[in-house]
Design a protein around this motif. Structure first.
Motif, short mmCIF file in Angstrom:
data_model
loop_
_atom_site.label_atom_id
_atom_site.label_comp_id
_atom_site.label_asym_id
_atom_site.label_seq_id
_atom_site.Cartn_x
_atom_site.Cartn_y
_atom_site.Cartn_z
N MET A 108 0.81 -1.21 0.00
CA MET A 108 0.00 0.00 0.00
C MET A 108 0.85 1.27 0.00
SD MET A 108 -3.26 -0.72 2.47
CE MET A 108 -4.66 -1.63 1.82
N ASN A 110 2.45 4.51 -1.17
CA ASN A 110 1.94 5.53 -2.08
C ASN A 110 0.42 5.59 -2.11
OD1 ASN A 110 2.85 7.73 -3.57
ND2 ASN A 110 2.45 6.71 -5.52
N TRP A 111 -0.22 4.99 -1.10
CA TRP A 111 -1.65 5.20 -0.88
C TRP A 111 -1.79 6.26 0.21
CZ3 TRP A 111 -5.63 0.77 -1.15
CH2 TRP A 111 -5.31 -0.14 -2.16
N SER A 112 -2.88 6.99 0.20
CA SER A 112 -3.17 7.91 1.30
C SER A 112 -3.94 7.15 2.37
CB SER A 112 -4.02 9.08 0.80
OG SER A 112 -5.35 8.65 0.54
N HIS A 114 -6.71 7.96 3.60
CA HIS A 114 -8.10 7.95 3.15
C HIS A 114 -8.38 6.76 2.24
CE1 HIS A 114 -10.11 11.34 4.80
NE2 HIS A 114 -9.44 12.28 4.16
N GLU A 115 -7.42 6.46 1.37
CA GLU A 115 -7.58 5.36 0.43
C GLU A 115 -7.35 4.01 1.09
OE1 GLU A 115 -5.93 7.72 -3.53
OE2 GLU A 115 -4.54 6.80 -2.11
N ALA A 116 -6.39 3.97 2.03
CA ALA A 116 -5.98 2.69 2.60
C ALA A 116 -7.00 2.11 3.57
CB ALA A 116 -4.63 2.85 3.30
N PRO A 118 -10.37 2.02 3.94
CA PRO A 118 -11.46 1.16 3.43
C PRO A 118 -10.95 -0.16 2.89
CG PRO A 118 -11.71 3.41 2.64
CD PRO A 118 -10.35 3.32 3.26
N ALA A 119 -9.78 -0.14 2.23
CA ALA A 119 -9.23 -1.38 1.68
C ALA A 119 -8.81 -2.33 2.79
CB ALA A 119 -8.04 -1.06 0.78
N GLU A 195 -3.75 13.10 6.34
CA GLU A 195 -4.58 11.94 6.00
C GLU A 195 -4.86 11.81 4.50
OE1 GLU A 195 -8.26 12.44 8.05
OE2 GLU A 195 -8.68 14.40 7.19
N GLY A 196 -4.66 12.88 3.74
CA GLY A 196 -4.91 12.81 2.30
C GLY A 196 -3.66 12.67 1.46
N ARG A 198 0.04 11.01 0.06
CA ARG A 198 0.65 9.73 -0.29
C ARG A 198 2.17 9.82 -0.12
NH1 ARG A 198 -2.35 8.94 -6.12
NH2 ARG A 198 -4.47 8.56 -5.34
#
Length: 213
Positions: A108, A110-112, A114-116, A118-119, A195-196, A198
């Motif tokens: 993960m 380079n994910w933010s 926010h993106e990480a 939920p995944a 939080e936003g 990457r």
């Protein structure tokens, strides 16, 4: 992630490591209490953790080590101990517990946050708390590797208005630049990211669950 990072020391050995570092004293516990808690887990694998309500992140930070350097908290995180488990997480209400199935989450990078998140939840996993990540590095310093460090987004700060603070905690290795100071080059760094945002060198540390016995 290397095989080395998948295999933690035994729970009993982890208890001895915490005692050697004096972590039990920070929480006001006797060595026998920590050894007893370790014994109750039997042969099950995982990471032995002292609840953040007993030993906060600020007390653990100086015990972290990398290349002979002690860990430190960034100067703009004086409220580090106010970062608490997010409401959706279940953390045992016991002084000692075990975190199972830890993974650094390099995939993960380079994910933010926010993106990480939920995944992570969709995968049936749970993000590590900041103190859990610190316990991991205490037991296994190689979990912090330059260019492959991790965020611990299970801990967040709730502001007075009820909203979450935009900072998300992370553990990485300082370059000794800026306010870190040259003396902290290569030291374990307890800091935060927005939080936003990457970062190519930060994964998201997760676990399969937490249990007491």
């Amino acid at each position: 992630m290397s095989a080395e990072l998948h295999t933690l020391p035994s729970i009993a050995d982890q208890a001895e490591r915490l005692i050697e570092l004096g972590v039990h004293e920070l929480g006001g516990f006797r060595p026998a209490e920590l050894r007893s808690a370790a014994a109750k887990t039997g042969a099950r694998a995982g990471l032995l953790v002292i609840h953040p309500g007993e030993v906060p992140a600020s007390a653990l930070a100086p015990l972290l080590r990398h290349q002979g350097k002690s860990g430190f908290v960034v100067v703009d995180m004086p409220d580090i101990d106010q970062f608490a488990p997010v409401e959706s997480m279940t953390v045992p209400d016991e002084p000692f517990y075990v975190v199972e199935g830890i993974h650094r989450g390099d995939h993960m990078a380079n994910w933010s946050p926010h993106e990480a998140l939920p995944a992570i939840v969709d995968a049936g996993r749970t993000p590590l708390l900041l103190t859990e990540g610190m316990h991991w590095v205490l037991q296994q310093p190689a979990a912090l590797e330059r260019g492959r460090c991790f965020m611990t987004i299970g801990s967040r700060l709730r502001k007075a208005n009820g909203a979450l603070d935009a900072r998300t905690p992370a553990l990485w290795i300082s370059n000794g630049t800026g306010r870190d100071g040259r003396d902290n080059r290569n030291a374990p760094k307890v800091g935060w990211c927005w939080e936003g945002n990457r970062h190519t060198w930060l994964g998201f540390a997760t676990a399969s669950g937490r249990t007491v016995d």
